[in-house]
Scaffold this active site. Structure first.
Site, PDB file in Angstrom:
ATOM      1  CE  LYS A   1      -3.744   4.902   0.554  1.00  0.00           C
ATOM      2  NZ  LYS A   1      -2.345   4.428   0.661  1.00  0.00           N
TER       3      LYS A   1
ATOM      4  CG  ASP B   1      -1.846   1.188   1.255  1.00  0.00           C
ATOM      5  OD1 ASP B   1      -2.823   1.163   0.480  1.00  0.00           O
ATOM      6  OD2 ASP B   1      -1.598   2.129   2.030  1.00  0.00           O
TER       7      ASP B   1
ATOM      8  CG  HIS C   1      -4.541   9.829   0.408  1.00  0.00           C
ATOM      9  ND1 HIS C   1      -3.167   9.810   0.402  1.00  0.00           N
ATOM     10  CD2 HIS C   1      -4.889   9.261   1.580  1.00  0.00           C
ATOM     11  CE1 HIS C   1      -2.707   9.254   1.503  1.00  0.00           C
ATOM     12  NE2 HIS C   1      -3.737   8.920   2.242  1.00  0.00           N
TER      13      HIS C   1
ATOM     14  CE1 TYR D   1       0.593   7.562   3.381  1.00  0.00           C
ATOM     15  CE2 TYR D   1       1.124   5.470   2.335  1.00  0.00           C
ATOM     16  CZ  TYR D   1       0.243   6.270   3.026  1.00  0.00           C
ATOM     17  OH  TYR D   1      -0.998   5.782   3.373  1.00  0.00           O
TER      18      TYR D   1
END
Length: 302
Positions: A56, A22, A89, A27
């Site tokens: 995302k 994922d 997201h 990130y």
């Protein structure tokens, strides 16, 4: 994990047998993840078709013209030709280039850039072969229902926070009834998230006496108890760890069946508590509030 640890974590995960990775652009570790994926595939450790890679769309790329370029950048970073799943997201829109808003002016109301516009561009990415499935994250039942009404391609997944303190049972049932899967993030309580995202006196899932009692009775860890509970409910469950032993324990939770009595006991722990409450967008003067984001009153308790 923006310190390079994602590279080792992904390689270790694949070695242990994980096949779902994922990811998300926000990130900040897509290139490290991509390097690990490429090395695992090129070495023959795993085939690309054995992996399920999710990523995302971040909030600053919701306008229709921004969606495909954002996905193409993610694919370049991950060294992939296509994703298995691409998610919106958050149902939140930022100005272009704003990763974390610092003023209400940097937040754009959904009335200006509606989810329908973003979703249509996501559907075009499927048609273009850049992703095989599309879905959403942090969507309430209300927002998901509205999206389904006008979508040509129905969302395949809704990724939301889910654990015994925030069980999301109605949302899980809604997803099941509409042939969607619900993915549970922060299934262990997200204790490792940044301090700026935490509240004072947060409750502890791993330290809860009921969870520990059930874990002891079944000769498993509290973390395995929490993961097995969500898996037994039918939720795709995505724990996060960089520790090899904990990663092994987490993977083993997929084979644990909790007794009905244990499941019913854990069901009594719900308190509607969100560890990830979306406070980053709830700035005074913006159109985003707890109530508008989650489509529910703010009834959080400690």
């Amino acid at each position: 994990m923006v310190d390079g640890s994602a590279y080792e974590a992904v390689k270790t995960a694949i070695e242990l047998g994980y096949r779902h990775i994922d990811c998300a652009h926000i990130y900040g570790n897509e290139q490290d993840v991509g390097r690990a994926l490429n090395e695992c595939i090129q070495s023959g450790l795993v085939r690309r078709d054995e992996l399920w890679i999710t990523s995302k769309l971040w909030n600053d790329s919701h306008p229709a013209a921004s969606v495909k370029p954002a996905l193409e950048l993610t694919l370049e970073n991950l060294q992939l030709e296509a994703l298995d799943l691409y998610l919106i997201h958050w149902p939140v829109v930022h100005q272009t280039g704003v990763y974390v808003p610092e003023s209400p002016e940097q937040l754009i109301p959904l009335s200006d850039v509606p989810i329908s516009e973003t979703w249509n561009a996501m559907e075009q990415c499927v048609t273009a072969g850049l992703c095989r499935n599309i879905g959403v994250s942090n969507f309430s039942r209300k927002k998901l229902s509205e999206l389904i009404q006008h979508a040509t391609i129905k969302p395949a997944f809704n990724q939301v926070e889910s654990h015994p303190f925030l069980q999301q049972t109605e949302l899980l049932n809604f997803c099941t009834e509409n042939q969607m899967l619900m993915t549970a993030y922060s299934p262990l309580g997200s204790a490792d998230r940044p301090d700026r995202m935490k509240s004072e006196n947060e409750p502890s899932l791993l330290g809860h006496p009921v969870i520990n009692e059930i874990a002891t009775k079944n000769s498993i860890t509290p973390a395995q108890t929490l993961l097995a509970w969500n898996i037994c409910r039918g939720a795709v469950t995505i724990p996060k760890s960089t520790n090899r032993q904990r990663m092994q324990e987490n993977l083993a939770a997929a084979s644990i069946d909790l007794a009905d009595a244990d499941m019913q006991t854990i069901a009594t722990l719900n308190r509607n508590y969100r560890f990830v409450d979306g406070r980053f967008c709830q700035l005074p003067g913006s159109s985003y509030t707890y109530e508008s984001l989650w489509d529910e009153p703010d009834l959080r308790t400690g």
